[in-house]
Design a protein around this motif. Structure first.
Motif, PDB file in Angstrom:
ATOM      1  N   SER A  30      -1.602   3.808   2.525  1.00  0.00           N
ATOM      2  CA  SER A  30      -0.300   4.255   2.014  1.00  0.00           C
ATOM      3  C   SER A  30      -0.410   4.507   0.511  1.00  0.00           C
ATOM      4  O   SER A  30      -1.413   4.142  -0.121  1.00  0.00           O
ATOM      5  N   LEU A  31       0.625   5.119  -0.050  1.00  0.00           N
ATOM      6  CA  LEU A  31       0.710   5.337  -1.493  1.00  0.00           C
ATOM      7  C   LEU A  31       1.654   4.321  -2.103  1.00  0.00           C
ATOM      8  O   LEU A  31       2.698   4.007  -1.525  1.00  0.00           O
ATOM      9  N   ALA A  32       1.297   3.795  -3.263  1.00  0.00           N
ATOM     10  CA  ALA A  32       2.213   2.924  -3.989  1.00  0.00           C
ATOM     11  C   ALA A  32       3.449   3.739  -4.370  1.00  0.00           C
ATOM     12  O   ALA A  32       3.326   4.894  -4.812  1.00  0.00           O
ATOM     13  N   PRO A  33       4.655   3.213  -4.166  1.00  0.00           N
ATOM     14  CA  PRO A  33       5.877   4.005  -4.400  1.00  0.00           C
ATOM     15  C   PRO A  33       5.942   4.632  -5.792  1.00  0.00           C
ATOM     16  O   PRO A  33       6.271   5.824  -5.923  1.00  0.00           O
ATOM     17  N   ALA A  34       5.642   3.865  -6.846  1.00  0.00           N
ATOM     18  CA  ALA A  34       5.716   4.409  -8.201  1.00  0.00           C
ATOM     19  C   ALA A  34       4.704   5.521  -8.400  1.00  0.00           C
ATOM     20  O   ALA A  34       4.978   6.529  -9.063  1.00  0.00           O
ATOM     21  N   PHE A  35       3.528   5.359  -7.812  1.00  0.00           N
ATOM     22  CA  PHE A  35       2.491   6.381  -7.922  1.00  0.00           C
ATOM     23  C   PHE A  35       2.899   7.638  -7.160  1.00  0.00           C
ATOM     24  O   PHE A  35       2.721   8.771  -7.642  1.00  0.00           O
ATOM     25  N   ALA A  36       3.471   7.471  -5.966  1.00  0.00           N
ATOM     26  CA  ALA A  36       3.886   8.616  -5.162  1.00  0.00           C
ATOM     27  C   ALA A  36       4.979   9.417  -5.856  1.00  0.00           C
ATOM     28  O   ALA A  36       5.046  10.652  -5.723  1.00  0.00           O
ATOM     29  N   ALA A  37       5.848   8.742  -6.625  1.00  0.00           N
ATOM     30  CA  ALA A  37       6.971   9.426  -7.270  1.00  0.00           C
ATOM     31  C   ALA A  37       6.509  10.397  -8.338  1.00  0.00           C
ATOM     32  O   ALA A  37       7.186  11.412  -8.580  1.00  0.00           O
ATOM     33  N   ARG A  38       5.386  10.123  -8.961  1.00  0.00           N
ATOM     34  CA  ARG A  38       4.916  11.005 -10.024  1.00  0.00           C
ATOM     35  C   ARG A  38       3.681  11.821  -9.627  1.00  0.00           C
ATOM     36  O   ARG A  38       3.080  12.500 -10.459  1.00  0.00           O
ATOM     37  N   LEU A  39       3.313  11.766  -8.363  1.00  0.00           N
ATOM     38  CA  LEU A  39       2.090  12.405  -7.901  1.00  0.00           C
ATOM     39  C   LEU A  39       2.239  13.920  -7.882  1.00  0.00           C
ATOM     40  O   LEU A  39       3.214  14.462  -7.355  1.00  0.00           O
ATOM     41  N   GLN A  40       1.263  14.605  -8.454  1.00  0.00           N
ATOM     42  CA  GLN A  40       1.212  16.060  -8.429  1.00  0.00           C
ATOM     43  C   GLN A  40      -0.215  16.476  -8.076  1.00  0.00           C
ATOM     44  O   GLN A  40      -1.112  16.405  -8.911  1.00  0.00           O
ATOM     45  N   VAL A  41      -0.417  16.877  -6.835  1.00  0.00           N
ATOM     46  CA  VAL A  41      -1.735  17.292  -6.370  1.00  0.00           C
ATOM     47  C   VAL A  41      -1.571  18.544  -5.522  1.00  0.00           C
ATOM     48  O   VAL A  41      -0.463  18.837  -5.041  1.00  0.00           O
ATOM     49  N   LEU A  76     -17.235  -8.315   9.644  1.00  0.00           N
ATOM     50  CA  LEU A  76     -17.026  -7.745  10.970  1.00  0.00           C
ATOM     51  C   LEU A  76     -17.485  -8.728  12.051  1.00  0.00           C
ATOM     52  O   LEU A  76     -18.507  -9.400  11.858  1.00  0.00           O
ATOM     53  N   PRO A  77     -16.770  -8.803  13.166  1.00  0.00           N
ATOM     54  CA  PRO A  77     -15.506  -8.117  13.449  1.00  0.00           C
ATOM     55  C   PRO A  77     -14.361  -8.705  12.639  1.00  0.00           C
ATOM     56  O   PRO A  77     -14.385  -9.876  12.274  1.00  0.00           O
ATOM     57  N   HIS A  78     -13.343  -7.873  12.385  1.00  0.00           N
ATOM     58  CA  HIS A  78     -12.201  -8.278  11.570  1.00  0.00           C
ATOM     59  C   HIS A  78     -10.920  -8.145  12.387  1.00  0.00           C
ATOM     60  O   HIS A  78     -10.679  -7.100  13.008  1.00  0.00           O
ATOM     61  N   ALA A  79     -10.120  -9.190  12.387  1.00  0.00           N
ATOM     62  CA  ALA A  79      -8.874  -9.186  13.151  1.00  0.00           C
ATOM     63  C   ALA A  79      -7.751  -8.588  12.312  1.00  0.00           C
ATOM     64  O   ALA A  79      -7.560  -8.966  11.163  1.00  0.00           O
ATOM     65  N   GLY A  80      -7.017  -7.651  12.902  1.00  0.00           N
ATOM     66  CA  GLY A  80      -5.871  -7.072  12.212  1.00  0.00           C
ATOM     67  C   GLY A  80      -6.275  -5.957  11.281  1.00  0.00           C
ATOM     68  O   GLY A  80      -7.425  -5.865  10.841  1.00  0.00           O
ATOM     69  N   PRO A  81      -5.329  -5.079  10.932  1.00  0.00           N
ATOM     70  CA  PRO A  81      -5.619  -3.954  10.043  1.00  0.00           C
ATOM     71  C   PRO A  81      -5.786  -4.391   8.585  1.00  0.00           C
ATOM     72  O   PRO A  81      -5.182  -5.355   8.138  1.00  0.00           O
ATOM     73  N   VAL A  82      -6.623  -3.659   7.881  1.00  0.00           N
ATOM     74  CA  VAL A  82      -6.842  -3.895   6.440  1.00  0.00           C
ATOM     75  C   VAL A  82      -5.913  -2.952   5.680  1.00  0.00           C
ATOM     76  O   VAL A  82      -6.027  -1.729   5.800  1.00  0.00           O
ATOM     77  N   PRO A  83      -4.969  -3.465   4.873  1.00  0.00           N
ATOM     78  CA  PRO A  83      -4.053  -2.579   4.144  1.00  0.00           C
ATOM     79  C   PRO A  83      -4.696  -2.037   2.865  1.00  0.00           C
ATOM     80  O   PRO A  83      -5.233  -2.795   2.050  1.00  0.00           O
ATOM     81  N   LEU A  84      -4.667  -0.715   2.714  1.00  0.00           N
ATOM     82  CA  LEU A  84      -5.159  -0.061   1.515  1.00  0.00           C
ATOM     83  C   LEU A  84      -4.019   0.725   0.874  1.00  0.00           C
ATOM     84  O   LEU A  84      -3.332   1.491   1.550  1.00  0.00           O
ATOM     85  N   VAL A  85      -3.805   0.484  -0.410  1.00  0.00           N
ATOM     86  CA  VAL A  85      -2.695   1.123  -1.126  1.00  0.00           C
ATOM     87  C   VAL A  85      -3.268   1.933  -2.298  1.00  0.00           C
ATOM     88  O   VAL A  85      -3.827   1.353  -3.240  1.00  0.00           O
ATOM     89  N   ILE A  86      -3.147   3.249  -2.224  1.00  0.00           N
ATOM     90  CA  ILE A  86      -3.641   4.121  -3.277  1.00  0.00           C
ATOM     91  C   ILE A  86      -2.630   4.145  -4.431  1.00  0.00           C
ATOM     92  O   ILE A  86      -1.415   4.307  -4.200  1.00  0.00           O
ATOM     93  N   GLY A  87      -3.124   3.969  -5.639  1.00  0.00           N
ATOM     94  CA  GLY A  87      -2.260   3.942  -6.803  1.00  0.00           C
ATOM     95  C   GLY A  87      -1.632   2.584  -7.051  1.00  0.00           C
ATOM     96  O   GLY A  87      -0.800   2.446  -7.953  1.00  0.00           O
ATOM     97  N   GLY A  88      -2.037   1.601  -6.274  1.00  0.00           N
ATOM     98  CA  GLY A  88      -1.494   0.259  -6.456  1.00  0.00           C
ATOM     99  C   GLY A  88      -2.339  -0.536  -7.449  1.00  0.00           C
ATOM    100  O   GLY A  88      -3.345  -0.028  -7.984  1.00  0.00           O
ATOM    101  N   PRO A  89      -1.975  -1.778  -7.706  1.00  0.00           N
ATOM    102  CA  PRO A  89      -2.682  -2.608  -8.671  1.00  0.00           C
ATOM    103  C   PRO A  89      -4.075  -2.989  -8.169  1.00  0.00           C
ATOM    104  O   PRO A  89      -4.319  -3.017  -6.980  1.00  0.00           O
TER     105      PRO A  89
END
Length: 335
Positions: free
Chosen positions: A229-240, A322-335
């Motif tokens: 997902s995108l970090a909300p603050a990063f998504a608000a100013r994103l221009q690509v 591995l193996p890993h239980a549950g999804p790994v959350p990745l946040v683009i533009g986050g801390p």
């Protein structure tokens, strides 16, 4: 004396390489071609060294002091060990040579001497245990052989061959559940082809042990669920650009930058959930399932290329086993 050892060493080195490369042929139904090919490679190595092992070979007549056959080389090696019997490497070399000649009892005796002189060499311990089993009329790993294998595994926990043979020894004893558990521990370190063959053996061992069929699911190839997902603050100013892409990447921690699994998605698909597995490996020889630990991250690429470019934004890297239980959350533009 050293010159007479070298062609034999070359033969055994070639045979050892053959043993590694041709290991998938070791299944009982294909044992004959496996042994024939390994021995052939060893003899080829012996012959090649005899021809090109010295720079003078192209211009000088053959040295009649060199052994003409592997059997002659073994005889010279035995003479050398009679003069210097404390060479553990020499006894191990003699054991390999005797195995190549089909002299299983002599190979067993040579390896036993090598273990006596070098009791903490994992490779020697494993080879000695296998030679001891081959010399047994019933081809069984006795208590001494199993002890050597367990000691080798303690010295080198990542050794695949020791674990494989320990599983065989346990199955011979009727300890099918323990054999299955031993083999299952090897799966994350094996290439897909070898892992598939081993899973078939694990299934047999589990069935013999009366284990529930549902437990077999644990032996499946590791996969890794990831959310991006995108970090909300990063998504608000994103221009690509509209054709920007997001890459979900898994790679070996501290290893080369080449990923062991990667997926490419359009930016418009975010937020998304993906599952990385061996099908996402760009190199068949380095699949995701071959690694017990990976680091995973997501990359927003304005250029649409996976290789990092100026202006690309990566999520923080997450390291997982591995193996890993549950999804790994990745946040683009986050801390």
């Amino acid at each position: 004396m050293s010159g007479s050892w070298l062609p034999t060493a070359a033969a055994l080195a070639a045979g050892a390489v053959g043993l590694t490369v041709l290991w998938p042929l070791r299944a009982s139904s294909r044992r004959a071609p496996f042994i024939a090919l390994v021995v052939a490679l060893g003899l080829a190595g012996y012959g090649v060294y005899s021809l090109v092992g010295t720079p003078q070979a192209a211009t000088q007549a053959p040295d009649t002091g060199e052994p003409a056959t592997l059997a002659a080389g073994v005889a010279q090696l035995q003479q050398a060990l009679a003069r210097d019997p404390q060479r553990a490497d020499g006894w191990a070399l003699l054991g390999r040579s005797q195995q190549a000649l089909g002299n299983l009892a002599e190979a067993n005796a040579a390896y036993a001497r090598a273990v006596q002189l070098a009791p903490d060499e994992p490779e020697v311990l494993v080879e000695a245990a296998q030679a001891r089993a081959q010399a047994d009329p019933a081809r069984t790993f006795d208590d001494t052989a199993l002890q050597w294998l367990r000691h080798a595994q303690q010295l080198a926990p990542d050794g695949e061959r020791a674990g494989w043979l320990i599983g065989i020894a346990l199955r011979q004893r009727g300890q099918d559940a323990e054999a299955a558990a031993t083999w299952e521990a090897l799966l994350p370190r094996l290439a897909p082809g070898a892992a598939k063959a081993l899973r078939a053996q694990i299934a047999v061992a589990r069935d013999k042990a009366g284990l529930p069929a549902a437990a077999q699911a644990a032996s499946a190839s590791p996969s890794l669920a990831v959310t991006v997902s995108l970090a909300p603050a990063f998504a608000a100013r994103l221009q690509v650009p509209a054709d920007a892409r997001v890459f979900v990447i898994a790679r070996v921690p501290g290893g080369p930058p080449m990923p062991v699994a990667v997926q490419k998605h359009a930016l418009a698909e975010l937020p998304l959930q993906v599952t990385l597995d061996d099908a996402d490996s760009p190199m068949p020889t380095q699949p995701l399932s071959a690694h017990p630990e990976v680091e995973v991250f997501a990359r927003l690429s304005a250029s649409g290329q996976a290789n990092r470019q100026d202006g690309d934004v990566d999520s923080p890297i997450v390291r997982v086993r591995l193996p890993h239980a549950g999804p790994v959350p990745l946040v683009i533009g986050g801390p």
